[in-house]
Design a protein around this motif. Structure first.
Motif, PDB file in Angstrom:
ATOM      1  N   GLY A  72      -1.241   0.476  -4.135  1.00  0.00           N
ATOM      2  CA  GLY A  72      -0.529   1.183  -4.095  1.00  0.00           C
ATOM      3  C   GLY A  72       0.158   2.372  -2.788  1.00  0.00           C
ATOM      4  N   ARG A  73      -0.944   2.746  -2.520  1.00  0.00           N
ATOM      5  CA  ARG A  73      -1.098   4.067  -1.433  1.00  0.00           C
ATOM      6  C   ARG A  73      -1.064   3.780  -0.298  1.00  0.00           C
ATOM      7  NH1 ARG A  73      -4.755   7.094  -3.887  1.00  0.00           N
ATOM      8  NH2 ARG A  73      -6.591   5.932  -2.250  1.00  0.00           N
ATOM      9  N   ARG A  95      -0.199   1.091   0.367  1.00  0.00           N
ATOM     10  CA  ARG A  95       0.968   0.176   0.646  1.00  0.00           C
ATOM     11  C   ARG A  95       2.443   1.180   1.477  1.00  0.00           C
ATOM     12  NH1 ARG A  95       2.105  -3.494  -5.050  1.00  0.00           N
ATOM     13  NH2 ARG A  95       0.605  -5.686  -4.479  1.00  0.00           N
ATOM     14  N   LEU A  96       2.845   2.763   0.515  1.00  0.00           N
ATOM     15  CA  LEU A  96       3.269   3.163   0.937  1.00  0.00           C
ATOM     16  C   LEU A  96       2.854   3.392   2.213  1.00  0.00           C
ATOM     17  CD1 LEU A  96       3.915   4.676  -2.471  1.00  0.00           C
ATOM     18  CD2 LEU A  96       4.973   3.427  -1.343  1.00  0.00           C
ATOM     19  N   LEU A  97       1.470   3.458   2.946  1.00  0.00           N
ATOM     20  CA  LEU A  97       1.312   4.179   3.694  1.00  0.00           C
ATOM     21  C   LEU A  97       1.747   3.571   5.170  1.00  0.00           C
ATOM     22  CD1 LEU A  97      -1.872   6.486   4.256  1.00  0.00           C
ATOM     23  CD2 LEU A  97       0.451   6.837   4.849  1.00  0.00           C
ATOM     24  N   ASP A 146       5.176   8.661   2.692  1.00  0.00           N
ATOM     25  CA  ASP A 146       4.294   9.086   2.037  1.00  0.00           C
ATOM     26  C   ASP A 146       4.231   9.231   0.290  1.00  0.00           C
ATOM     27  OD1 ASP A 146       2.705  11.607   0.889  1.00  0.00           O
ATOM     28  OD2 ASP A 146       3.954  13.084   2.438  1.00  0.00           O
ATOM     29  N   PRO A 147       2.227   8.473   0.679  1.00  0.00           N
ATOM     30  CA  PRO A 147       2.509   7.890  -0.958  1.00  0.00           C
ATOM     31  C   PRO A 147       2.661   9.809  -2.316  1.00  0.00           C
ATOM     32  CG  PRO A 147       0.539   8.028   0.606  1.00  0.00           C
ATOM     33  CD  PRO A 147       1.497   8.005   1.451  1.00  0.00           C
ATOM     34  N   GLN A 170       5.214  10.248  -4.950  1.00  0.00           N
ATOM     35  CA  GLN A 170       5.071   9.701  -6.152  1.00  0.00           C
ATOM     36  C   GLN A 170       4.782  10.989  -7.208  1.00  0.00           C
ATOM     37  OE1 GLN A 170       3.819   5.098  -7.127  1.00  0.00           O
ATOM     38  NE2 GLN A 170       1.960   6.761  -5.038  1.00  0.00           N
TER      39      GLN A 170
END
Lengths: 504, 398, 243
Positions: B157-158, B160-162, B167-168, B171
């Motif tokens: 998930g981290r 994916r955002l990156l 910026d993870p 969240q």
């Protein structure tokens, strides 16, 4: 260019934190040589160590140990070293604590620890952990400078020089930057060991911290029970032209790993092709990128050029997790002209570095201990083919022309021989301290084991099974007979093949 | 003459009861063995077990059977790197359920056919974890497996955002930084909460048989009637017996607390960040704090035993009644009450509070201690008075 | 000397004793004879102040049992229906315990215990715990305990119960010696032979009342019976419960 580029080793560090309720000043260390002070009753007060990003805190007992800034002039300026002790969970703890030395140079041990504390949880069960913010970092008279990273990225030597002069003026108000070298710092550490009344100690150094650990071993090896060197800088190693070459090699390894991985190759072919094409493109003409800033979401425009790419490439290979999206980002940029992944990573990386490092201390170490030994007239053709090129070397040279050089112990770069049991850790794709450095350092230790973890980047402390390994090593106090089976099972994070993630 | 030497008669009865009980194996076993020896042993053994289980399980490899492992090789490799021993199994759903129930495979991870496609579509990708939540060990291992899988998912998930330029850390709008001011001693109180319970029970058990023996037992052996023909007021007889019972309770209390202090030295509570070092000072204070309750406990036991018609009946009743003084402690545990002046006036509860405070290594408020001692002694005196009244009844002889 | 007038006692509404009057003189053995349930034990218990009478009065050497029970108790020694020894104490300790409860000084206690052990020929077992005593040993110990404070009056509730022939003979000898020493001895029994062999005066109880009193000879004559046994059967109206 005192930004990420100039960060020679380990990009970690931190903000000053609050929490120390009272500082207990020690009597002046009046002896001519710091570190020979008689043990004092050190009074600790509860405190919290805070990770630079504020995500984690660690309860500790903190104190300050006062040392003369210049050991040759003990009557002159005194500085307080910030010392934190994370007490062992068990009351029946081992008598010899683990001292942790952070990287950078410029990162503070206390802040570094707050970020990686879970990896030391097993150690902490039955052993105190002592964190000394090395002089010039963290809360030990940090040599901090405010920089505008963005403006300096493509700065010429003149701009670097003026920026460095401004920084020098800033730190000179409270410090003599010539006195913040490894050679003096280890005397501080010895003073702390004595002040805290420890007979023997264990050492953990990461990145630049391994230089500190090895130099401490050289001087005070009789007081060291074991040493752990993670991301090893051998004493002989001078950080200079090799940086660009090692970074290029690490990138090659990462891209080769993708090419050898079925899903990754299926998605991107040979990612090295995208990398080379992109470098050529950007060297010719930067790409204009419109994006939302990763953190604030503000719309911004960025001219993404070769320097930006080099920054992303270099810092991405520091950690295998970051590297997992590198082929995807290169592919996106090259094939789809989508520079958002690369550009946003650039922004995030520089953002997270800003303010964490005590750059003044970094300069003091690098200029005195590395650049001073670099022959600027040496052949630079080898660098031409790397993505960093001579960029970093030139930048460091420019700032070291301004920054005053400190005296360095004559044997700082001499090969080290030691029979202290030592565990050396290297990442198979470390861009800064490649495994060959670890092997070279290991040769000087008669009781050492060198563990290389395939595919991993710089610093193995967060890797799976390393926490067990160091705990077992510290418990037994010997390098031989360590169970290394779990190391072989470690795999880096699988590559992202789409924006959705890796193959299942 | 007897009136003038009433105290003497009480002392005479006390001496005789103590001497006789010291010669009675049953009384001795309950006073000196069950409470003081087995109680602390059981306490120490169960704590030690708990400590070791917690520490060892975290160190052991997690055994995980996986169905359709070929559907998620990256996930499996990631787990194997993290101290998970993966066994690939080919079982259908029913067989998997049976295998989990039979503990053939306590924990089975099944990878559904659409795991890969949903992951690739950036939709939540399902994994099925078979476990038996009613089996403690399996449940804890299940929690470990879930945490590892969640960690892997969080990593994806981290990134994916990156990869999308986000910026993870977005969240995590808020981060709570815990500042735990507990000390090893105060933490250990959560585990040692049962210590005061144990100490009270052992104390009462120590005087229980004497209380029965001196009342129901004496009646059953027909030694009561001759005793009543002596020129001693009946209430003085019972006072002597209550004091003898209280004496045995004090003996048991002292031994129990000392035994606890010794037994806890062999528990690796330190591995939990706790410390249960009961030094001599704390031991002495715990004994002193609890001692005033002995009179009330002995009085209560004697009063209840006086109502019963036989030794056996007394045993049955007192077995239940001896739990009464521990009820406030249970209640306090459930209601999570803090010490207050009012609560310190409740005998047994106040002792629990005092013991807990001492275990925490904190200072005891003199006022609280005074209220505790006074209320306990007052209750003891009241119960002794009631017992004396009961002894005047003629039905005493049965 | 023991005296009682109009003693009445009920348990849960059932009258156990219905107005008993009696006298037991010093230097005489007085027997309470009656079948089981006649009220012998209840009467004795009222006399020794363990029970309080519902009505009526009793005196021990002139001391009123209800008004001054402690003084009355000081003047009596009681051998209860069961010996009631403390099994973990020795005979000597059992005796000394009662001596102490009677407020005797230490030296006097020891001396008196030695005396009684000697007198009752208990030397062989007096230092052993009472747990394994024979019935005879138990009775001797209980008797010694009852006599430890040298009471003027001695009350015995069915003292020969469970004793073998030799033990009964010994007990008779003891009781006679007590009488000869001037004590007032009052004992209950449902065994006629015992009463006839021992008693100077017999009080016959039946259903809670005194049905006759006198020397055994007087009773035989007054009932007009040839044998004492017939006299008793006639007096109590049934031979039930008479041994």
């Amino acid at each position: 260019m005192p930004n990420a580029y100039c960060t020679a080793y380990w990009p970690d560090g931190g903000h000053p934190q609050s929490g120390l309720k009272r500082a207990i000043a020690l009597a002046l260390l009046a002896l001519p040589v710091a570190g020979l002070a008689a043990p004092q009753a050190v009074e600790f007060a509860p405190c919290q160590l805070v990770h630079p990003a504020g995500l984690a805190t660690v309860a500790a007992d903190c104190t300050r140990v006062r040392v003369p800034e210049d050991p040759d002039h003990p009557g002159a300026r005194q500085i307080d070293l910030f010392v934190a002790r994370v007490p062992a969970i068990s009351a029946r703890k081992a008598g010899d604590p683990l001292f942790i030395f952070a990287g950078g140079p410029g990162a503070a041990a206390s802040e570094f620890y707050a970020g990686v504390a879970p990896a030391f949880a097993r150690v902490s069960r039955d052993r105190d952990i002592v964190l000394v913010d090395q002089r010039g970092t963290g809360r030990s008279n940090a040599l901090r400078c405010a920089f505008d990273d963005e403006a300096l990225l493509d700065a010429g030597d003149g701009e670097i020089a003026s920026e460095t002069r401004r920084c020098l003026a800033e730190v000179s108000t409270h410090a003599d930057p010539r006195l913040y070298t490894t050679s003096i710092a280890i005397r501080d550490l010895e003073a702390v060991r004595r002040a805290l009344g420890y007979g023997k100690i264990n050492l953990y150094g990461v990145s630049y911290g391994t230089r500190v650990a090895q130099h401490y071993l050289r001087r005070y090896g009789a007081h060291v029970r074991t040493a752990i060197l993670d991301g090893v800088v051998p004493p002989e190693r001078i950080l200079g032209p090799d940086i660009a070459i090692d970074a290029e090699a690490a990138l090659d390894r990462v891209l080769a790993r993708c090419a050898a991985d079925d899903p990754c190759r299926a998605a991107f072919g040979d990612p090295a092709v995208h990398y080379r094409a992109l470098r050529a493109q950007l060297a010719e003409r930067p790409a204009g990128v419109l994006l939302a800033a990763p953190r604030t979401g503000e719309r911004l425009a960025l001219e993404f050029g070769a320097t930006h790419l080099a920054t992303v490439l270099r810092l991405s290979t520091y950690s295998a997790e970051q590297a997992a999206i590198l082929p995807l980002a290169l592919h996106e940029a090259h094939m789809h002209r989508n520079f958002v992944p690369l550009a946003s990573q650039f922004l995030l990386m520089t953002d997270s570095l800003a303010g964490q490092m005590a750059y003044g201390m970094h300069h003091s170490v690098v200029c005195s201990e590395d650049m001073a030994f670099v022959d600027e007239r040496a052949d630079r053709t080898a660098l031409a083919s790397t993505f960093i090129g001579t960029l970093q070397l030139d930048g460091l040279a420019a700032l070291c022309r301004v920054w005053p050089r400190g005296a360095v112990d004559a044997d700082l770069h001499a090969p080290l021989k030691s029979d202290v049991p030592t565990l050396l850790l290297s990442g198979g794709a470390d861009p800064v301290t490649p495994a060959k450095d670890g092997a070279r350092a290991a040769a000087g230790f008669s009781h050492a084991v060198h563990v290389v973890i395939d595919g991993m980047g710089h610093g193995q402390i967060g890797a799976p099974c390393v926490d067990r390994l160091i705990a077992e090593f510290l418990r037994g106090g010997r390098a031989m007979g360590l169970d290394l089976s779990c190391v072989k099972r470690v795999r880096p994070m699988p590559f992202f093949t789409t924006l959705a993630g890796p193959a299942p | 003459m007897a009136g003038r030497r009433g105290i003497g008669a009480i002392a005479t009865v006390w001496r005789k009861e103590v001497r006789e009980s010291l010669r009675d194996r049953r009384t001795l076993i309950s006073a000196l063995l069950f409470g003081p020896l087995f109680g602390p042993l059981i306490l120490a053994a169960s704590l030690q077990f708990l400590v070791h289980r917690t520490v060892e399980e975290a160190d052991q490899r997690l055994v995980l059977a996986v169905r359709y492992a070929e559907r998620a090789p990256n996930l499996i490799a990631w787990l194997e790197a993290r101290n998970v021993a993966v066994t690939r199994v080919a079982l259908d759903d029913a067989a998997t359920r049976r295998a989990v129930q039979d503990r053939a495979y306590p924990l089975v991870l099944s990878i559904p056919a659409d795991f890969g496609t949903r992951l690739a579509a950036a939709r939540p990708a399902p994994l099925q974890l078979y476990s038996d939540a009613s089996a403690g060990r399996t449940d804890r291992d299940g929690a470990r497996a879930r945490a590892l899988i969640a960690q892997y998912g969080a990593g994806i998930g981290r990134l994916r955002l990156l990869a999308r330029g986000v910026d993870p850390l977005l969240q995590m709008p808020i981060v709570v930084q815990e500042i735990d001011v507990s000390t090893p001693q105060s933490r250990s109180v959560t585990v040692l909460g049962m210590l005061s319970y144990l100490v009270l029970l052992a104390m009462i058990l120590g005087g229980l048989y004497l209380a029965i023996d001196a009342t129901a037992g004496e009646r059953e052996r027909h030694s009561l009637e001759p005793l009543l023909t002596t020129p001693v007021p009946r209430e003085q007889l019972i006072y002597g017996k209550i004091l003898a019972s209280a004496t045995f309770m004090l003996l048991s209390l002292t031994l129990t607390v000392i035994a606890c202090a010794i037994a806890l030295r062999f528990v690796d509570l330190e591995n939990f960040g706790m410390t249960a070092r009961l030094d001599a000072g704390v031991v002495a204070k715990i004994i002193l704090a609890t001692a005033p309750l002995a009179l009330a406990a002995a009085g209560l036991m004697t009063v209840v035993a006086s109502f019963t018609r036989s030794y056996r009946e007394a045993q049955t009743w007192l077995g239940i009644v001896m739990l009464v003084p521990t009820l406030p402690i249970v209640f306090v545990g459930l209601a999570d009450l803090q010490p207050s002046l009012g609560l310190m006036a409740v005998p047994s509860l106040s002792q629990h509070f005092l013991i807990t405070t001492l275990l925490r290594g904190e200072a005891i408020s003199p006022l609280y201690a005074l209220v505790s001692v006074a209320s306990s002694l007052a209750l003891g005196a009241a119960l002794a008075f009631v017992a004396g009244r009961l002894y005047r009844r003629e039905s005493l002889l049965g | 000397m023991i005296a009682a007038e109009g003693l009445v006692k009920s348990f849960d509404g059932v009258k156990a004793v219905r107005g008993i009057a009696l006298r037991a003189e010093d230097g005489a053995i007085t027997g309470l004879l009656g079948p089981n349930g006649a009220g012998k034990s209840t009467t004795l218990r009222m006399l020794c102040t363990v029970l309080a009478p519902d009505a009526g009065e009793a005196w021990i050497d002139g001391t009123h049992t209800a008004r001054d029970p402690l003084e009355a108790r000081r003047r009596i020694g009681v051998l209860t229906h069961d010996s009631g020894l403390y099994p973990h104490l020795t005979a000597r300790e059992n005796i000394l315990y009662f001596a102490e409860l009677h407020g005797m000084a230490r030296a006097a206690r020891e001396r008196r215990a030695d005396e009684l052990i000697d007198w009752l020929e208990m030397g062989a077992f007096a230092g052993r715990r009472a747990k394994g005593y024979s019935q005879g040993q138990r009775i001797k110990t209980a008797l010694a305990r009852a006599l430890v404070h040298s009471p003027r009056n001695v009350l015995l509730d069915e003292p020969t119960n469970g004793l073998d022939v030799m033990a009964v003979r010994n007990l008779r000898v003891l009781l006679r010696r007590l009488r000869d020493a001037g004590h007032c001895v009052l004992f209950s029994s449902h065994v006629m032979q015992e009463v006839s062999a021992l008693c100077d005066v017999v009080v016959v109880l039946a259903r809670g009342s005194v049905v006759a009193r006198g020397t055994p000879e007087e009773l035989r004559i007054s009932t007009g019976c040839d044998s004492l046994e017939d006299a008793f059967v006639k007096l109590i109206g049934t031979d039930e419960g008479l041994g």
